[in-house]
Design an enzyme around this catalytic site. Structure first.
Site, mmCIF file in Angstrom:
data_model
loop_
_atom_site.group_PDB
_atom_site.id
_atom_site.type_symbol
_atom_site.label_atom_id
_atom_site.label_comp_id
_atom_site.label_asym_id
_atom_site.label_seq_id
_atom_site.Cartn_x
_atom_site.Cartn_y
_atom_site.Cartn_z
ATOM 1 N N HIS A 117 0.816 -1.213 0.000
ATOM 2 C CA HIS A 117 0.000 0.000 0.000
ATOM 3 C C HIS A 117 0.848 1.259 0.000
ATOM 4 C CE1 HIS A 117 -3.110 -2.896 0.582
ATOM 5 N NE2 HIS A 117 -3.839 -2.009 -0.061
ATOM 6 N N GLU A 119 -11.112 -10.719 -4.765
ATOM 7 C CA GLU A 119 -9.677 -10.644 -4.514
ATOM 8 C C GLU A 119 -9.165 -11.828 -3.707
ATOM 9 O OE1 GLU A 119 -8.723 -7.023 -2.422
ATOM 10 O OE2 GLU A 119 -10.500 -7.130 -1.169
ATOM 11 N N ASP A 166 -4.535 -8.272 -4.386
ATOM 12 C CA ASP A 166 -4.684 -9.359 -3.418
ATOM 13 C C ASP A 166 -4.940 -10.691 -4.112
ATOM 14 O OD1 ASP A 166 -4.207 -8.345 -0.829
ATOM 15 O OD2 ASP A 166 -6.038 -7.166 -0.978
ATOM 16 N N CYS A 213 -9.874 -3.115 -10.369
ATOM 17 C CA CYS A 213 -9.381 -1.951 -9.628
ATOM 18 C C CYS A 213 -8.015 -2.199 -9.012
ATOM 19 C CB CYS A 213 -10.382 -1.518 -8.554
ATOM 20 S SG CYS A 213 -10.609 -2.762 -7.287
HETATM 21 C C1 PEP Z 1 -6.595 -5.153 -4.650
HETATM 22 O O1 PEP Z 1 -6.363 -5.967 -3.747
HETATM 23 O O2 PEP Z 1 -6.345 -5.369 -5.855
HETATM 24 C C2 PEP Z 1 -7.164 -3.829 -4.322
HETATM 25 C C3 PEP Z 1 -7.507 -2.980 -5.260
HETATM 26 O O3 PEP Z 1 -7.298 -3.513 -3.008
HETATM 27 P P1 PEP Z 1 -6.078 -3.030 -2.082
HETATM 28 O O4 PEP Z 1 -4.897 -2.783 -2.985
HETATM 29 O O5 PEP Z 1 -6.527 -1.812 -1.384
HETATM 30 O O6 PEP Z 1 -5.887 -4.202 -1.163
HETATM 31 MG MG MG Z 2 -7.216 -5.704 -1.754
#
Ligand code: PEP
Ligand code: MG
Length: 601
Positions: free
Chosen positions: A216, A459, A483, A530
């Site tokens: 993140h 995910e 994920d 996403c």
């Molecule tokens: C993902 O896991 O692809 C996602 C968009 O969520 P995050 O990156 O916030 O875990």
């Molecule tokens: Mg995620």
């Protein structure tokens, strides 16, 4: 915010009087493109800067009282954390409980408290400095003991010391407040919460020793448009705050104390990069349409409300993923419904009628929120996180859903649920939504009619494999490839030591994406991506070829992805995707994808 603002254009001054150090080139993982040239600020999350001053004899008693009040406040804060810990399940609660009990004991007339009082009296120094000296002394004593359990307690003592000092100074934890212009932040590690505090107007770029490309922290750096390199071994060995550094986020390189010629080369590279970015920004108002006429929706992922300006200037059609964790970061308490509503209201209004997809709280894994008193547990990525946490703490989910529903009266909103693994979880969230609706009606508060769509984030591999069943309970799917890749391949997305194995082109990951997309198409619900894959132009033809028509990404990537889409033929991309899906070897998949991208135009 543009990159020109934060990389600056003038030569950084030689900031120290040391003899000129030799240029040092270090390699890592480039996770956010761009080039930063600036002055090093070493960030040590453990350090608190404490001012020491002498106090007059007459000030000794008031100073001791000031300290006693700070300790009492710390006791109340720890009691709040204890209350939260009790609502957790299993061993996490137990372990956290022991730790917090120990904190309480330390705060009640222990050696720490007595030691600080003695120092205020005997040395006639201010309470902050007395706490710092006492903590240092206790910690040195513990470290010297050859007992791994006791030496590990040093971190707890220091943590408590920081809390006491924060209470004394009345200042919350706010790193990065005093930075040189064009700061290049170098750190062992940066948490997403730390990264959220970086102001792109002051910071030119960042580099860390730890961290994977899909962590993140990496995502946050991309969102803020900060060139970043993670996983740089030896980064902090020689460097000092005040040195000059270059961060090349494209090549994954950090250059410390660059020679004059190197600086010149990188200034030129930076100018080229900025020119390219400006050229792409001309695509802002043209639609993302393939050469054969397929319209693709490009939306933005955001981590912080401050990004809305860059979302609008990148030409995003909406926000495809609002990571609501920012609401809970860098604070000791939990935001209530009204506070959450106020933030969402402003955001939805600023988006001026464009759709906003709000994800419910996704803390856990590498996204820990202090305010929730969450103990990481033995394996944070597999623990009490995301929707599991929301369902275990209904008061959190109820307040969040009520705030989102209230915001839905002001603009088009969709609600997205993270880390769903079972149909039961979606049923429970829908029940909670029903509860929130009733509560708003009782209070005569407005919300959208019909209610906002409720979607599932795909995910977890089990969710992808069970996508047909989940589609019955979802109004849309959003595939989180970050994920999904992590859990399918069992590769921690934040761990630099296995980052080279993290590969979204692994056939298993692609099959899960394909399977989920097809389940959504069969159920006639919208499906988008996403995860970070959506923002990489290299993957666009494959994702579109698999039937995806909505992509949500960091706003800074929208122009490059749009450019790729506008040169692509969807029929040809679909044909190539079929060939790719027949392969079992990711190297061959890479080759087939790259040759398509290079050849087909
Ligand atoms: C993902 O896991 O692809 C996602 C968009 O969520 P995050 O990156 O916030 O875990
Ligand atoms: Mg995620």
């Amino acid at each position: 915010m543009t990159q020109a603002d934060n990389t600056g254009t003038d030569t950084p001054p030689a900031a120290t009087n040391r003899p000129a150090a030799a240029e040092l080139v270090l390699d890592g993982m480039g996770v956010a493109r761009g080039i930063a040239i600036g002055i090093v600020h070493r960030h040590d999350s453990e350090a608190v800067t404490v001012l020491e001053y002498r106090i007059a004899t007459g000030r000794v008693e008031p100073e001791k009282i000031r300290f006693a009040e700070a300790a009492e406040k710390a006791g109340r804060q720890v009691a709040q954390l204890q209350a939260k810990a009790e609502t957790l399940d299993g061993s996490a609660a137990e372990e956290l409980g022991y730790l917090l009990d120990a904190y309480q004991q330390m705060l009640r007339g222990s050696r720490l408290i007595r030691g600080v009082q003695r120092r205020i009296e005997a040395d006639r120094i201010n309470a902050e400095a007395a706490v710092q000296h006492e903590i240092d002394q206790i910690a040195r004593g513990f470290e010297a003991m050859e007992d791994s359990y006791l030496s590990a307690r040093v971190a707890d003592i220091r943590d408590l010391g920081r809390r006491l000092i924060r209470n004394l100074t009345g200042r919350p934890y706010r790193p990065f407040q005093v930075l040189p212009r064009n700061a290049v932040i170098l750190a062992e590690d940066l948490t997403p919460a730390d990264t959220a505090l970086l102001d792109p107007k002051q910071v030119a770029g960042l580099a860390t020793v730890l961290g994977g490309a899909e962590s993140h922290t990496a995502i946050m750096a991309r969102s803020l448009g900060l060139p970043a390199v993670l996983g740089v071994a030896g980064l902090l060995k020689e460097v000092r705050s005040g040195d000059v550094a270059i961060v090349d986020g494209r090549e994954g390189r950090v250059i410390l104390n660059p020679a004059r010629a190197t600086l010149e080369t990188y200034r030129r590279k930076r100018a080229d990069f900025l020119r390219g970015r400006r050229a792409l920004s001309r695509l802002r108002d043209v639609p993302a349409v393939t050469r054969d006429g397929a319209r693709i929706a490009l939306q933005a992922n955001i981590e912080l409300p401050s990004e809305v300006d860059s979302v609008l200037s990148a030409g995003a059609e909406g926000i495809g993923l609002l990571r609501s964790e920012f609401l809970f970061m860098n604070r000791d308490d939990i935001p209530g419904e009204d506070e959450q509503f106020a933030v969402l209201k402003e955001l939805v209004e600023r988006m001026g009628g464009r759709p906003v997809t709000i994800r419910t709280l996704d803390v856990g894994g590498d996204k820990l929120a202090r305010s929730l008193g969450i103990h990481p547990g033995p394996n944070p990525s597999l623990g009490l996180r995301a929707v599991r946490l929301s369902l275990a703490r209904p008061e959190l989910l109820d307040a969040q859903l009520a705030a989102i529903l209230r915001a839905s009266a002001l603009g088009p909103i969709r609600i997205l649920v993270p880390m769903v693994a079972t149909v039961e979880e979606m049923v429970a969230v829908r029940d909670a939504m029903g509860r929130a609706v009733k509560s708003l009606k009782r209070r005569h508060l407005a919300m959208a009619d019909p209610l906002p769509p409720l979607g599932v984030m795909i995910e977890v591999p089990g969710a992808a494999l069970g996508a047909d069943a989940l589609a019955w309970h979802a109004d849309f799917f959003s595939i989180g490839t970050n994920d999904l890749t992590q859990y399918t391949l069992a590769i921690d997305r934040a761990d630099e030591t296995v980052a080279h194995l993290y590969n979204p082109l692994h056939p298993a990951v692609l099959r899960l994406i394909q399977f989920s997309a097809e389940a959504a198409l069969r159920a006639r619900i919208p499906v988008g991506i996403c995860g970070e894959m959506a923002g990489d132009p290299r993957f666009a033809s494959l994702l579109l070829g698999l039937g995806i028509r909505e992509l949500s990404m960091s706003a800074t990537n929208i122009p490059v992805v749009k450019q790729r889409i506008r040169t692509m033929d969807l029929v040809a991309a679909t044909r190539r995707a079929r060939v790719i899906m027949d392969q079992s070897d990711s190297a061959r998949i890479s080759q087939l994808l790259d040759s398509f991208n290079e050849g087909e135009g």
